[in-house]
Design a protein around this motif. Structure first.
Motif, PDB file in Angstrom:
ATOM      1  N   LYS A   1      37.403  26.889  63.328  1.00 55.99           N
ATOM      2  CA  LYS A   1      36.952  27.240  64.671  1.00 55.99           C
ATOM      3  C   LYS A   1      35.678  26.482  65.025  1.00 55.99           C
ATOM      4  O   LYS A   1      35.523  25.982  66.154  1.00 55.99           O
ATOM      5  CB  LYS A   1      36.720  28.760  64.752  1.00 55.99           C
ATOM      6  N   LEU A   2      34.750  26.384  64.071  1.00 52.67           N
ATOM      7  CA  LEU A   2      33.525  25.629  64.314  1.00 52.67           C
ATOM      8  C   LEU A   2      33.849  24.161  64.585  1.00 52.67           C
ATOM      9  O   LEU A   2      33.274  23.546  65.495  1.00 52.67           O
ATOM     10  CB  LEU A   2      32.580  25.759  63.115  1.00 52.67           C
ATOM     11  N   ASN A   3      34.765  23.589  63.815  1.00 52.98           N
ATOM     12  CA  ASN A   3      35.154  22.192  64.019  1.00 52.98           C
ATOM     13  C   ASN A   3      35.782  21.991  65.396  1.00 52.98           C
ATOM     14  O   ASN A   3      35.505  21.002  66.084  1.00 52.98           O
ATOM     15  CB  ASN A   3      36.121  21.745  62.928  1.00 52.98           C
ATOM     16  N   TRP A   4      36.647  22.925  65.785  1.00 54.75           N
ATOM     17  CA  TRP A   4      37.281  22.840  67.105  1.00 54.75           C
ATOM     18  C   TRP A   4      36.227  22.901  68.208  1.00 54.75           C
ATOM     19  O   TRP A   4      36.249  22.108  69.164  1.00 54.75           O
ATOM     20  CB  TRP A   4      38.288  23.985  67.274  1.00 54.75           C
ATOM     21  N   LEU A   5      35.286  23.826  68.065  1.00 57.12           N
ATOM     22  CA  LEU A   5      34.250  23.999  69.076  1.00 57.12           C
ATOM     23  C   LEU A   5      33.374  22.755  69.159  1.00 57.12           C
ATOM     24  O   LEU A   5      33.031  22.282  70.257  1.00 57.12           O
ATOM     25  CB  LEU A   5      33.405  25.227  68.720  1.00 57.12           C
ATOM     26  N   ASN A   6      33.040  22.200  68.008  1.00 59.50           N
ATOM     27  CA  ASN A   6      32.227  20.979  67.988  1.00 59.50           C
ATOM     28  C   ASN A   6      32.945  19.835  68.694  1.00 59.50           C
ATOM     29  O   ASN A   6      32.331  19.064  69.436  1.00 59.50           O
ATOM     30  CB  ASN A   6      31.907  20.596  66.544  1.00 59.50           C
ATOM     31  N   ALA A   7      34.251  19.749  68.468  1.00 55.88           N
ATOM     32  CA  ALA A   7      35.043  18.703  69.133  1.00 55.88           C
ATOM     33  C   ALA A   7      34.996  18.862  70.648  1.00 55.88           C
ATOM     34  O   ALA A   7      34.912  17.867  71.391  1.00 55.88           O
ATOM     35  CB  ALA A   7      36.485  18.741  68.631  1.00 55.88           C
ATOM     36  N   GLN A   8      35.037  20.108  71.126  1.00 61.65           N
ATOM     37  CA  GLN A   8      34.981  20.342  72.581  1.00 61.65           C
ATOM     38  C   GLN A   8      33.637  19.887  73.141  1.00 61.65           C
ATOM     39  O   GLN A   8      33.570  19.300  74.230  1.00 61.65           O
ATOM     40  CB  GLN A   8      35.203  21.831  72.901  1.00 61.65           C
ATOM     41  N   TYR A   9      32.567  20.145  72.413  1.00 68.42           N
ATOM     42  CA  TYR A   9      31.242  19.732  72.883  1.00 68.42           C
ATOM     43  C   TYR A   9      31.090  18.217  72.865  1.00 68.42           C
ATOM     44  O   TYR A   9      30.436  17.640  73.740  1.00 68.42           O
ATOM     45  CB  TYR A   9      30.148  20.405  72.043  1.00 68.42           C
ATOM     46  N   ILE A  10      31.685  17.560  71.880  1.00 73.47           N
ATOM     47  CA  ILE A  10      31.622  16.097  71.835  1.00 73.47           C
ATOM     48  C   ILE A  10      32.386  15.504  73.012  1.00 73.47           C
ATOM     49  O   ILE A  10      31.930  14.559  73.659  1.00 73.47           O
ATOM     50  CB  ILE A  10      32.162  15.584  70.486  1.00 73.47           C
ATOM     51  N   LYS A  11      33.538  16.083  73.326  1.00 76.91           N
ATOM     52  CA  LYS A  11      34.324  15.592  74.469  1.00 76.91           C
ATOM     53  C   LYS A  11      33.536  15.651  75.764  1.00 76.91           C
ATOM     54  O   LYS A  11      33.635  14.772  76.626  1.00 76.91           O
ATOM     55  CB  LYS A  11      35.611  16.416  74.620  1.00 76.91           C
TER      56      LYS A  11
END
Length: 472
Positions: free
Chosen positions: A315-325
């Motif tokens: 979940k943390l990895n997914w959330l980080n990916a959204q912020y990078i996008k």
């Protein structure tokens, strides 16, 4: 009871009070975040206090690690940092006042005698505890103080009644005073103990809300009794449940209980970590992604769950990916440049990092993956021999040789580059993957990339032709 109906003691003053015996980890960071957010939500004051009385284990490096972690997360404090070791005179002053008032007393029981007492109690099946032999009572004759023994100072805990509080997370908690003994508030060498220092600090600093981990629940009744003995206002308490690892066991280094700064090293954005921490044991409906401004606006103590929160790396990895996008390309390019520099790769020797970032930001989960991609555009690439053997066959090389001639003469834009690839496919009777994958291996050293025409455009004519020549 909702936050609208529950009164909030104002002006709000919260504190984060870590012990500098290690780094700032996820559990501590969540406590800091909730304390900070509650103060911000109510226009209050957030105080940073370093509880460094454990001299043997406290280190300057650990203090700096805490300060660095707080700064990286953007949890700025309004007052402090205050250091308990710099407040020793104040603690001794209050202990003197308590001795004079009879709410504390000297105890000459040696550590060895106390050990023997507890062992005898255990053998009788009793709860091991101090028996109050030096506690002054009406009509009680105390022993003569032994020569050469430095006494400790014990708090005179109420003998009857209950100590209770309405925990803002756990609800009503009551503990009989008879369950607690007269605990030590100053050691034989005069140094005050943790539970006493915390009380004086919270009193002096006017703390209205103590938001901390539920490993402190057992300390709370003792601290309340001391506060009441001092005539101080008792703060409101909110004890946060523990955080479990992905597998449901106690959080450990292998699933998240690492220094907050390691998340920086591993390529997480602080805003993503803040967003993730906010959802560890607190929720606002089904909202998953929100910035800190929105979090502060929504945050309350009513929606903190009393049950344990579970850390979820995916979940943390997914959330980080959204912020990078969603992040600005220039910001990401600067982050990538600093990471490349740490690898001793000069980002100035390649194409525009902003252009590279724009190609890859939708495909990565962290900044290190983004830096890995950018490095292929900047540094010399050395594809693995098995990759070369699999994809740069004689047929593929013949096609790339033809394509090289077209690329040398083509306009350098995606449309023209795409057409050059299609013409090469038609000339050699090949499908797109049969040309595009060897081309990727030749110019970037890997078989998978974003759209190959976009990659060529960003890489630039000179680098593309040079890398093709090297492989051919």
């Amino acid at each position: 009871m909702t936050s609208a109906s529950r009164p909030v003691r104002t002006p709000v003053r919260t504190r984060f009070a870590p012990s500098p015996t290690g780094y700032l980890h996820i559990g501590g960071a969540r406590t800091a975040l909730f304390s900070w957010a509650f103060a911000r939500r109510h226009g209050g004051t957030f105080i940073l206090r370093i509880e460094d009385t454990d001299v043997a284990r406290s280190t300057p490096a650990a203090v700096q690690a805490i300060l660095d972690g707080m700064q990286w997360l953007g949890l700025e404090h309004d007052e402090g940092p205050f250091y308990q070791m710099q407040r020793m005179d104040r603690y001794k002053e209050v202990i003197g006042q308590m001795l004079a008032a009879g709410t504390a007393y000297h105890c000459y029981l040696s550590p060895e005698e106390l050990d023997r007492l507890r062992e005898a109690q255990r053998e009788r099946g009793e709860k091991p505890r101090y028996d109050g032999r030096w506690r002054p009572e009406a009509g009680k004759v105390l022993p003569q103080p032994p020569a050469g023994v430095q006494p400790v100072v014990r708090f005179r805990n109420p003998a009857e009644g209950v100590v209770s509080w309405d925990d803002l997370v756990k609800g009503r908690i009551e503990i009989a005073n008879a369950e607690m003994d007269d605990f030590i508030i100053a050691r034989a060498d005069g140094t005050p103990t943790y539970n006493f220092c915390v009380v004086v600090d919270d009193w002096d600093m006017g703390i209205t809300h103590v938001i901390r981990g539920d490993d402190h629940v057992n300390n709370t009744p003792r601290q309340i009794n001391v506060l009441q003995a001092l005539g101080a206002e008792v703060p409101l308490y909110a004890h946060l449940s523990m955080i479990l690892g992905d597998d449901g066991s106690k959080l450990s280094k292998r699933h998240g209980a690492v220094s907050v700064m390691q998340y920086d090293e591993e390529g997480y954005l602080p805003e993503a970590v803040i967003n993730y921490l906010a959802r560890l044991g607190w929720s606002h409906g089904d909202d998953e992604i929100f910035d800190r401004r929105q979090f502060v606006e929504w945050f309350d103590l009513d929606h903190i769950t009393p049950s344990a929160a579970q850390f979820n790396t995916e979940k943390l990895n997914w959330l980080n990916a959204q912020y990078i996008k969603k992040a600005d390309d220039a910001f990401l390019a600067a982050e990538v440049a600093s990471r490349l520099a740490r690898r001793e790769v000069n980002p100035e020797t390649g194409p525009s990092l902003e252009a590279v970032v724009a190609l890859y930001k939708d495909r990565v989960a962290n900044l290190n993956e983004l830096a890995d991609a950018a490095e292929l555009f900047v540094a010399d690439v050395h594809p693995a021999p098995e990759v070369v053997g699999q994809h740069l066959t004689d047929v593929a090389k013949a096609a790339l040789a033809s394509l090289r001639g077209r690329l040398a003469a083509a306009e350098w834009n995606r449309a023209a580059l795409s057409q050059a690839i299609k013409d090469t496919m038609a000339e050699h009777g090949l499908k797109m993957p049969q040309v595009a994958i060897p081309l990727r291996v030749a110019v970037l050293g890997v078989p998978q990339t974003p759209a190959i025409d976009a990659v060529l455009e960003v890489l630039g004519r000179g680098r593309v032709l040079e890398r093709l020549d090297r492989r051919l």
